[in-house]
Write an enzyme that holds these catalytic residues in place. Structure first.
Site, PDB file in Angstrom:
ATOM      1  N   ARG A  40     -20.109  14.232 -79.818  1.00 18.71           N
ATOM      2  CA  ARG A  40     -19.381  13.049 -79.401  1.00 18.71           C
ATOM      3  C   ARG A  40     -19.703  12.774 -77.942  1.00 18.71           C
ATOM      4  NH1 ARG A  40     -12.917  12.355 -78.564  1.00 18.71           N
ATOM      5  NH2 ARG A  40     -13.517  13.079 -76.481  1.00 18.71           N
TER       6      ARG A  40
ATOM      7  N   TYR B 163     -10.123   8.468 -70.548  1.00 16.19           N
ATOM      8  CA  TYR B 163     -10.005   9.453 -71.619  1.00 16.19           C
ATOM      9  C   TYR B 163     -11.355  10.084 -71.955  1.00 16.19           C
ATOM     10  CZ  TYR B 163     -10.473  11.392 -76.093  1.00 16.19           C
ATOM     11  OH  TYR B 163     -10.824  12.247 -77.072  1.00 16.19           O
TER      12      TYR B 163
ATOM     13  N   ASP C 293     -15.480   7.730 -79.320  1.00 13.82           N
ATOM     14  CA  ASP C 293     -14.057   7.498 -79.565  1.00 13.82           C
ATOM     15  C   ASP C 293     -13.558   6.350 -78.698  1.00 13.82           C
ATOM     16  OD1 ASP C 293     -11.199   9.810 -79.743  1.00 13.82           O
ATOM     17  OD2 ASP C 293     -11.366   7.655 -80.091  1.00 13.82           O
TER      18      ASP C 293
ATOM     19  N   HIS D  33     -10.556   5.254 -78.774  1.00 10.50           N
ATOM     20  CA  HIS D  33      -9.179   5.674 -78.427  1.00 10.50           C
ATOM     21  C   HIS D  33      -8.193   4.516 -78.403  1.00 10.50           C
ATOM     22  CE1 HIS D  33      -6.723   9.060 -76.754  1.00 10.50           C
ATOM     23  NE2 HIS D  33      -7.628   9.718 -77.433  1.00 10.50           N
TER      24      HIS D  33
ATOM     25  N   GLU E 113     -14.888   5.738 -83.428  1.00 10.20           N
ATOM     26  CA  GLU E 113     -13.536   6.189 -83.794  1.00 10.20           C
ATOM     27  C   GLU E 113     -12.462   5.359 -83.094  1.00 10.20           C
ATOM     28  OE1 GLU E 113     -12.979  10.244 -82.753  1.00 10.20           O
ATOM     29  OE2 GLU E 113     -10.806  10.124 -82.845  1.00 10.20           O
TER      30      GLU E 113
ATOM     31  N   GLU F 237      -6.193   9.748 -86.559  1.00 14.76           N
ATOM     32  CA  GLU F 237      -5.666  10.982 -85.964  1.00 14.76           C
ATOM     33  C   GLU F 237      -4.184  10.853 -85.588  1.00 14.76           C
ATOM     34  OE1 GLU F 237      -8.327  11.402 -82.562  1.00 14.76           O
ATOM     35  OE2 GLU F 237      -6.559  11.154 -81.298  1.00 14.76           O
TER      36      GLU F 237
ATOM     37  N   ARG G 235      -9.472  10.518 -90.276  1.00 12.02           N
ATOM     38  CA  ARG G 235      -9.470  11.327 -89.061  1.00 12.02           C
ATOM     39  C   ARG G 235      -8.277  12.286 -88.951  1.00 12.02           C
ATOM     40  NH1 ARG G 235     -11.660  13.748 -85.749  1.00 12.02           N
ATOM     41  NH2 ARG G 235     -10.864  13.066 -83.748  1.00 12.02           N
TER      42      ARG G 235
ATOM     43  N   GLU H 159     -14.196  18.059 -86.322  1.00  8.76           N
ATOM     44  CA  GLU H 159     -14.142  18.116 -84.854  1.00  8.76           C
ATOM     45  C   GLU H 159     -13.889  19.551 -84.428  1.00  8.76           C
ATOM     46  OE1 GLU H 159     -11.169  15.602 -83.187  1.00  8.76           O
ATOM     47  OE2 GLU H 159     -11.812  15.959 -81.146  1.00  8.76           O
TER      48      GLU H 159
ATOM     49  N   TRP I  49      -3.519   4.275 -74.591  1.00  8.64           N
ATOM     50  CA  TRP I  49      -4.311   5.332 -73.933  1.00  8.64           C
ATOM     51  C   TRP I  49      -5.314   5.886 -74.914  1.00  8.64           C
ATOM     52  CZ3 TRP I  49      -4.497  10.749 -74.967  1.00  8.64           C
ATOM     53  CH2 TRP I  49      -5.305  11.443 -74.051  1.00  8.64           C
TER      54      TRP I  49
HETATM   55  C1  CS2 Z   1      -8.960  12.680 -79.305  1.00 11.83           C
HETATM   56  C2  CS2 Z   1      -7.831  13.659 -79.198  1.00 11.83           C
HETATM   57  O1  CS2 Z   1     -10.218  14.448 -80.215  1.00 11.83           O
HETATM   58  C3  CS2 Z   1     -10.004  13.227 -80.263  1.00 11.83           C
HETATM   59  O2  CS2 Z   1     -10.571  12.437 -81.024  1.00 11.83           O
HETATM   60  O3  CS2 Z   1      -8.552  11.397 -79.690  1.00 11.83           O
HETATM   61  O4  CS2 Z   1      -8.292  14.722 -78.444  1.00 11.83           O
HETATM   62  C4  CS2 Z   1      -6.570  13.123 -78.566  1.00 11.83           C
HETATM   63  O5  CS2 Z   1      -6.858  12.550 -77.312  1.00 11.83           O
HETATM   64  C5  CS2 Z   1      -5.625  14.291 -78.376  1.00 11.83           C
HETATM   65  O6  CS2 Z   1      -5.413  14.885 -79.624  1.00 11.83           O
HETATM   66  C6  CS2 Z   1      -4.295  13.840 -77.815  1.00 11.83           C
HETATM   67  O7  CS2 Z   1      -3.449  14.952 -77.691  1.00 11.83           O
HETATM   68 MG    MG Z   2      -9.753  10.553 -81.175  1.00 11.48          MG
END
Ligand code: CS2
Ligand code: MG
Length: 410
Positions: free
Chosen positions: A148, A160, A217, A219, A243, A269, A290, A346, A410
């Site tokens: 990634r 992020y 990602d 996000h 993602e 996620e 995810r 992941e 975020w």
């Molecule tokens: C992120 C996560 O791994 C990912 O794809 O989106 O690490 C996410 O930021 C964290 O789980 C938040 O606690």
């Molecule tokens: Mg993620």
């Protein structure tokens, strides 16, 4: 008949907070479940302690499905990240017990191995191209076969996914939750991001070629139209997936993205039940699920989601950051081994101090993860050491628009 005799809710913080459920039967068999919800850990611990543990004592630990239905339907108030993380912890602990009682690794109880191992992806990042290339090479050297890619955005500060330490050879620290009394704040600009990211993947492809599966990602930060724009701009660089390109709770908004780009999409996620996916799956608006076992009601629930997704040729891409504990990671690996429609897993390596508390048996070789063949999940928990790490409040950052301070995702 063996019954559930004791249930402990264990909170520890070896570098970051984890909540672990330990179920002990009248035969002395123990099972572990992960109940970690980053930034809201104590909410899940309280839900378990106050409302779940008293209901488990005396139940038959073999009855995993009935216990799941009892905790889901019996609560009346359904769904949500806290409820489903608590149910997940119970579900995973009971699968761990069933494995130990039968002498089988959990994946054997789920139908046995469908593959030799689970393709893993690691997190590379950089504040500029040279540091990003170093990070990518670092992960290739560690044996990752899929990577990634996240980077800083010109004109913005910390964003992020960019590791806070960039020293090659050291473990990259991607832990986003900060041990502060209130969340730290980051600034964002979607236009600058959409402008920048395609240039990054063009450079990465020129440096590393097209044989390396690359993921990115978003996000949750773009509107559907912005996500369609980015997905289209990334098509020449053939990503494995983009993602969380746009917030997924309005599932229908993915129709716009899907109609505009062939870049594969991964979402889920922050979802916690199958209902969060229903339109995304039946209309094939995504390519990868995810979810993490820990946040989606456990092994039982996520296997049902994957069986549903298989009908629509959608694969798994389970969440595996360091805020999923090694117990949750191991649970995902057992599911990865058994389901037919596996995609990718992941894998953000936990810190050495975390792995002293959680003794794992999963392996990472030649780019593939394997849960191991110990009975149950294959994870042991050092309670004495765990108790030496006090819980410390920690929060994920919040994100505001750079131009005017409006709250953003975020
Ligand atoms: C992120 C996560 O791994 C990912 O794809 O989106 O690490 C996410 O930021 C964290 O789980 C938040 O606690
Ligand atoms: Mg993620």
């Amino acid at each position: 008949m063996s019954t559930i005799e004791r249930v402990d809710v264990l909170v520890t913080s070896p570098g970051r907070n984890f909540v672990t459920l330990k179920v002990t039967t009248s035969d002395g068999v123990t099972g572990l479940g992960d109940a970690t919800l980053n930034g809201r850990e104590l909410a899940v611990a309280a839900y378990l302690k106050e409302h779940i543990v008293p209901l488990l004592i005396g139940r038959d630990p073999q009855n995993i499905e009935d216990t799941w239905q009892y905790l889901y339907r019996g609560a009346y108030w359904r769904r949500g990240p806290v409820t489903m993380a608590a149910i997940a912890a119970v579900d995973v602990a009971l699968w761990d017990i069933k494995g130990k009682v039968t002498g089988q690794p959990v994946y054997q109880l789920l139908g046995g191995a469908s593959r030799t191992g689970a393709l893993a992806y690691g997190h590379a990042s950089g504040s500029d191209l040279p540091s990003l290339f170093t990070s990518i090479q670092n992960h290739l050297d560690q044996g990752f076969k899929a990577i990634r890619v996240q980077t800083s955005v010109p004109g913005l500060g910390q964003v992020y996914g960019v590791a806070t330490n960039q020293k090659p050879g050291e473990r990259y620290d991607y832990e986003p939750a900060k041990r502060t009394a209130v969340p730290t704040e980051e600034a964002w600009d979607s236009a600058a991001y959409i402008e920048h990211i395609p240039t990054v993947f063009k450079a990465v492809r020129e440096e590393f070629g097209y044989g390396l599966p690359l993921l990115h990602d978003g996000h949750h930060r773009l509107t559907p139209n912005e996500a369609a724009t980015l997905g289209k701009a990334l098509e020449p660089y053939r990503l494995f997936w983009l993602e969380d390109c746009t917030p997924g709770e309005n599932q229908e908004s993915l129709r716009r993205v899907r109609s505009q780009t062939t870049t594969p999409l991964a979402i889920g996620e922050i979802f916690n039940t199958v209902y969060d996916y229903q339109t995304l799956i039946t209309e094939q608006l995504i390519d990868y699920v995810r979810s993490a076992v820990t946040h989606t009601g456990g092994i039982s629930a996520l296997k049902k989601i994957m069986d549903f997704a298989a009908i629509y040729q959608i694969k798994s891409g389970f969440h595996g950051p360091t805020d999923i504990s090694p117990v949750g990671q191991a649970a995902a690996l057992h599911l990865d081994m058994a389901i037919h429609n596996f995609g990718i897993q992941e894998y953000m390596k936990h810190s050495p101090e975390t792995l002293e508390v959680f003794k794992t048996s999963y392996t990472f070789e030649n780019g593939l993860l394997h849960p191991g063949d110990n009975p149950g999940l294959g994870v042991e928990y050092d309670e004495e050491l765990a108790n030496s790490y006090e819980y410390t409040p920690a929060y994920l950052p919040v994100n505001r628009l750079q131009r005017d301070g409006s709250m953003h995702d975020w």
